[in-house]
Scaffold this motif. Structure first.
Motif, PDB file in Angstrom:
ATOM      1  N   SER A  73      15.118  -2.089 -27.333  1.00 34.86           N
ATOM      2  CA  SER A  73      16.449  -1.680 -27.781  1.00 34.86           C
ATOM      3  C   SER A  73      16.820  -2.209 -29.161  1.00 34.86           C
ATOM      4  N   PHE A  74      16.272  -3.338 -29.570  1.00 36.14           N
ATOM      5  CA  PHE A  74      16.714  -4.019 -30.788  1.00 36.14           C
ATOM      6  C   PHE A  74      16.580  -3.126 -32.020  1.00 36.14           C
ATOM      7  N   HIS A  75      15.528  -2.298 -32.059  1.00 40.19           N
ATOM      8  CA  HIS A  75      15.258  -1.473 -33.245  1.00 40.19           C
ATOM      9  C   HIS A  75      16.307  -0.397 -33.479  1.00 40.19           C
ATOM     10  N   TRP A  76      17.143  -0.099 -32.462  1.00 37.82           N
ATOM     11  CA  TRP A  76      18.184   0.918 -32.629  1.00 37.82           C
ATOM     12  C   TRP A  76      19.482   0.352 -33.202  1.00 37.82           C
ATOM     13  N   LEU A  77      19.549  -0.953 -33.379  1.00 39.76           N
ATOM     14  CA  LEU A  77      20.820  -1.616 -33.637  1.00 39.76           C
ATOM     15  C   LEU A  77      20.969  -2.024 -35.096  1.00 39.76           C
ATOM     16  N   ASP A  78      22.194  -2.374 -35.460  1.00 37.86           N
ATOM     17  CA  ASP A  78      22.438  -3.084 -36.711  1.00 37.86           C
ATOM     18  C   ASP A  78      21.961  -4.514 -36.459  1.00 37.86           C
ATOM     19  N   ARG A  79      20.698  -4.751 -36.719  1.00 43.58           N
ATOM     20  CA  ARG A  79      20.031  -5.937 -36.205  1.00 43.58           C
ATOM     21  C   ARG A  79      20.617  -7.257 -36.712  1.00 43.58           C
ATOM     22  N   PRO A  80      20.889  -7.414 -38.012  1.00 44.23           N
ATOM     23  CA  PRO A  80      21.486  -8.690 -38.443  1.00 44.23           C
ATOM     24  C   PRO A  80      22.824  -8.968 -37.761  1.00 44.23           C
ATOM     25  N   ARG A  81      23.648  -7.944 -37.636  1.00 44.39           N
ATOM     26  CA  ARG A  81      24.959  -8.121 -37.017  1.00 44.39           C
ATOM     27  C   ARG A  81      24.834  -8.486 -35.542  1.00 44.39           C
ATOM     28  N   VAL A  82      23.972  -7.787 -34.835  1.00 36.48           N
ATOM     29  CA  VAL A  82      23.840  -8.027 -33.401  1.00 36.48           C
ATOM     30  C   VAL A  82      23.142  -9.359 -33.131  1.00 36.48           C
ATOM     31  N   ALA A  83      22.137  -9.703 -33.925  1.00 36.13           N
ATOM     32  CA  ALA A  83      21.458 -10.986 -33.738  1.00 36.13           C
ATOM     33  C   ALA A  83      22.429 -12.146 -33.941  1.00 36.13           C
ATOM     34  N   ALA A  84      23.287 -12.041 -34.957  1.00 34.90           N
ATOM     35  CA  ALA A  84      24.265 -13.103 -35.201  1.00 34.90           C
ATOM     36  C   ALA A  84      25.249 -13.204 -34.041  1.00 34.90           C
ATOM     37  N   ALA A  85      25.668 -12.069 -33.511  1.00 36.57           N
ATOM     38  CA  ALA A  85      26.585 -12.087 -32.368  1.00 36.57           C
ATOM     39  C   ALA A  85      25.913 -12.703 -31.150  1.00 36.57           C
ATOM     40  N   ALA A  86      24.646 -12.334 -30.911  1.00 32.14           N
ATOM     41  CA  ALA A  86      23.924 -12.868 -29.759  1.00 32.14           C
ATOM     42  C   ALA A  86      23.777 -14.386 -29.854  1.00 32.14           C
ATOM     43  N   LEU A  87      23.466 -14.885 -31.033  1.00 37.38           N
ATOM     44  CA  LEU A  87      23.327 -16.327 -31.214  1.00 37.38           C
ATOM     45  C   LEU A  87      24.621 -17.044 -30.831  1.00 37.38           C
ATOM     46  N   GLY A  88      25.750 -16.475 -31.215  1.00 37.43           N
ATOM     47  CA  GLY A  88      27.031 -17.087 -30.913  1.00 37.43           C
ATOM     48  C   GLY A  88      27.443 -16.996 -29.454  1.00 37.43           C
ATOM     49  N   MET A  89      26.726 -16.186 -28.668  1.00 33.96           N
ATOM     50  CA  MET A  89      27.066 -16.004 -27.251  1.00 33.96           C
ATOM     51  C   MET A  89      26.167 -16.809 -26.320  1.00 33.96           C
ATOM     52  N   LEU A  90      25.201 -17.519 -26.858  1.00 33.60           N
ATOM     53  CA  LEU A  90      24.292 -18.310 -26.036  1.00 33.60           C
ATOM     54  C   LEU A  90      24.886 -19.683 -25.716  1.00 33.60           C
ATOM     55  N   THR A  91      24.595 -20.157 -24.515  1.00 34.88           N
ATOM     56  CA  THR A  91      24.905 -21.536 -24.181  1.00 34.88           C
ATOM     57  C   THR A  91      23.965 -22.455 -24.960  1.00 34.88           C
ATOM     58  N   ALA A  92      24.276 -23.750 -24.959  1.00 33.23           N
ATOM     59  CA  ALA A  92      23.471 -24.699 -25.738  1.00 33.23           C
ATOM     60  C   ALA A  92      22.014 -24.706 -25.291  1.00 33.23           C
ATOM     61  N   ASP A  93      21.765 -24.469 -23.998  1.00 34.94           N
ATOM     62  CA  ASP A  93      20.398 -24.452 -23.482  1.00 34.94           C
ATOM     63  C   ASP A  93      19.868 -23.028 -23.310  1.00 34.94           C
TER      64      ASP A  93
END
Length: 277
Positions: A118-138
């Motif tokens: 799915s990643f290749h269909w997305l605005d990858r920099p924007r979505v990757a940054a959002a995903a990073l901010g949604m992860l727990t510390a572990d």
């Protein structure tokens, strides 16, 4: 994005949801086991599957978490995922028709975020940054590399004929043209690569890679027809009023290749890159 001239539109997978679960080879249970061992999953925490389609990976992993959430931009895919979860009696799932570019969308934090084809269909920099901010510390982000619509062209002898994938691709080109179609646009150079650079630029560390071998599977003619219609490049809407004609041609091709309507093939290996915050 996949290409400068291509823009996502809602018709990308229009009509494909009804074919996806049957046409795509399932992810192996070994994938869930490997992620569990690698990340120490224990039934706690939450999963977010971005671009979940009909829930193929979400439902495989759901029992490793307290809650699993799948999002997809295609409403029919989300409806199919919801139906598959109900059929399987998997009650700890939630589904949202949502573009990944809308994240975080108030969904909260997650122990694991997955991108499977799915990643290749997305605005990858924007979505990757959002995903990073949604992860727990572990937490971790898992990028699943897989080819599920067809198997390998090589490998040891098989009990039934291999599906005629090259001939199927040629038939699609005969009907839709030489340039790969995608929604209302086209992808003359295919989808974007270089996801490692995107993840690192967003602030992820890694990756740690998990690799799983392929396996031998048996497929029916109906499965292969469904596989073709499950693809964005040959989604049902692209054929317009020639869809029935194309399907008749496809079924004739399959009967010639395997008169009994039974085929075998070796699946491609599956690899997972684990990216850490």
């Amino acid at each position: 994005m996949p290409g400068e001239s291509w823009r996502w539109d809602p018709s990308l997978y229009a009509g494909s949801a009804a074919y996806y679960a049957r046409g795509r080879l399932p992810y192996p249970e070994a994938l869930a086991d490997a992620l569990t061992a690698e990340l120490g999953l224990d039934g706690s925490g939450r999963l977010l599957d971005i671009g979940c389609g009909p829930g193929s990976l979400t439902l495989l992993l759901a029992n490793r978490f307290e809650q699993a959430i799948g999002i997809d931009a295609d409403a029919d895919m989300v409806s199919a995922a919801r139906g598959h979860a109900a059929e399987a009696g998997i009650a700890n799932t939630r589904w949202h028709c949502l573009r990944a570019e809308e994240l975080p969308a108030g969904l909260g934090e997650f122990r694991l975020i997955t991108f499977a084809q799915s990643f290749h269909w997305l605005d990858r920099p924007r979505v990757a940054a959002a995903a990073l901010g949604m992860l727990t510390a572990d937490g971790a982000c898992a990028h699943v590399h897989a080819t599920t619509h067809q198997g390998r062209a090589d490998g040891p002898a098989l009990p039934f004929p291999r599906p005629p994938h090259q001939e199927i691709a040629a038939l699609v080109r005969d009907h839709l043209g030489e340039v790969r179609r995608a929604g209302q646009g086209s992808l003359p150079r295919g989808t974007a690569g270089g996801e490692d650079l995107v993840y690192r630029a967003a602030g992820f560390r890694g990756p740690r890679r998990i690799e799983l071998p392929g396996r031998v599977v048996t497929r029916r003619a109906d499965d292969l027809v469904a596989a073709v219609f499950s693809l964005s490049s040959s989604a049902p809407h692209l054929f317009g009023d020639r869809r029935a004609e194309f399907e008749a041609d496809l079924r004739r091709l399959l009967r010639a290749a395997g008169p009994d309507g039974i085929f075998s093939e070796h699946t491609h290996p599956v690899a997972v890159d684990l990216w850490l915050p």
